[in-house]
Design a protein around this motif. Sequence first.
Motif, PDB file in Angstrom:
ATOM      1  N   ALA A  23       0.839  -1.207   0.000  1.00 36.14           N
ATOM      2  CA  ALA A  23       0.000   0.000   0.000  1.00 36.14           C
ATOM      3  C   ALA A  23       0.871   1.253   0.000  1.00 36.14           C
ATOM      4  O   ALA A  23       0.553   2.234  -0.680  1.00 36.14           O
ATOM      5  CB  ALA A  23      -0.935  -0.003   1.208  1.00 36.14           C
ATOM      6  N   TYR A  24       1.974   1.209   0.733  1.00 37.00           N
ATOM      7  CA  TYR A  24       2.901   2.348   0.753  1.00 37.00           C
ATOM      8  C   TYR A  24       3.461   2.592  -0.650  1.00 37.00           C
ATOM      9  O   TYR A  24       3.532   3.734  -1.116  1.00 37.00           O
ATOM     10  CB  TYR A  24       4.036   2.099   1.750  1.00 37.00           C
ATOM     11  N   ARG A  26       2.068   1.834  -3.478  1.00 39.18           N
ATOM     12  CA  ARG A  26       0.976   2.362  -4.314  1.00 39.18           C
ATOM     13  C   ARG A  26       0.675   3.824  -4.008  1.00 39.18           C
ATOM     14  O   ARG A  26       0.192   4.548  -4.867  1.00 39.18           O
ATOM     15  CB  ARG A  26      -0.294   1.524  -4.112  1.00 39.18           C
ATOM     16  N   LEU A  27       0.987   4.249  -2.799  1.00 36.19           N
ATOM     17  CA  LEU A  27       0.747   5.628  -2.390  1.00 36.19           C
ATOM     18  C   LEU A  27       1.715   6.584  -3.082  1.00 36.19           C
ATOM     19  O   LEU A  27       1.429   7.762  -3.229  1.00 36.19           O
ATOM     20  CB  LEU A  27       0.875   5.742  -0.867  1.00 36.19           C
ATOM     21  N   GLN A  29       4.878   7.365  -2.154  1.00 38.34           N
ATOM     22  CA  GLN A  29       5.807   8.097  -1.290  1.00 38.34           C
ATOM     23  C   GLN A  29       7.222   7.564  -1.504  1.00 38.34           C
ATOM     24  O   GLN A  29       7.425   6.467  -1.979  1.00 38.34           O
ATOM     25  CB  GLN A  29       5.399   7.941   0.175  1.00 38.34           C
ATOM     26  N   LEU A  76      -6.985   9.267   5.871  1.00 42.93           N
ATOM     27  CA  LEU A  76      -7.907   9.006   4.755  1.00 42.93           C
ATOM     28  C   LEU A  76      -9.089   9.971   4.785  1.00 42.93           C
ATOM     29  O   LEU A  76      -9.477  10.510   3.750  1.00 42.93           O
ATOM     30  CB  LEU A  76      -8.387   7.557   4.790  1.00 42.93           C
ATOM     31  N   SER A  81      -2.285  12.375   2.568  1.00 41.16           N
ATOM     32  CA  SER A  81      -1.455  11.218   2.242  1.00 41.16           C
ATOM     33  C   SER A  81      -0.203  11.106   3.110  1.00 41.16           C
ATOM     34  O   SER A  81       0.247   9.985   3.365  1.00 41.16           O
ATOM     35  CB  SER A  81      -1.109  11.189   0.761  1.00 41.16           C
ATOM     36  N   VAL A  84      -1.226   9.019   6.037  1.00 41.56           N
ATOM     37  CA  VAL A  84      -1.437   7.631   5.615  1.00 41.56           C
ATOM     38  C   VAL A  84      -0.084   6.951   5.400  1.00 41.56           C
ATOM     39  O   VAL A  84       0.110   5.804   5.806  1.00 41.56           O
ATOM     40  CB  VAL A  84      -2.304   7.560   4.344  1.00 41.56           C
ATOM     41  N   ALA A  85       0.863   7.662   4.806  1.00 41.92           N
ATOM     42  CA  ALA A  85       2.202   7.105   4.588  1.00 41.92           C
ATOM     43  C   ALA A  85       2.869   6.749   5.914  1.00 41.92           C
ATOM     44  O   ALA A  85       3.441   5.651   6.054  1.00 41.92           O
ATOM     45  CB  ALA A  85       3.061   8.091   3.804  1.00 41.92           C
TER      46      ALA A  85
END
Length: 127
Positions: A23-24, A26-27, A29, A76, A81, A84-85
């Motif tokens: 997920a990281y 895909r984010l 960062q 979220l 973001s 979230v990261a």
Amino acid sequence: MTVVAPGWQRLEGLALLAVAAFAYARLGQGWGLFALLFLSPDLSFAGYLAGPRIGALAYNLAHSLIGPLSLAGAGLVADQSPAVALALIWLSHIGFDRALGYGLKSPLDFGVTHLGLIGKARRDRSA
């Protein structure tokens, strides 16, 4: 009463690490931030300088899923973001620790965790 095998719990930790790292990625960062902060929850070990009760509390606050899940949810909702990261890095660290068998600590002793005995506590028990 059914007891979950520590091996199963380690696999859950590995799954948490994999999903959070994916997920990281895909984010979008930077991985430099991930590398820099990945081990930061372990700074909570400093709590053990004040004794096992405070040490366990500090460690458990930094290694419980409540903090990063709350941060991820807030990030979220607020469309932030960076929050979230940070939560995903934190979750990755917790998954990594759990995959290695490091669970939440008991105030009795560092080696007594919710995943079983580790380190000296485990060696002493098997001797």
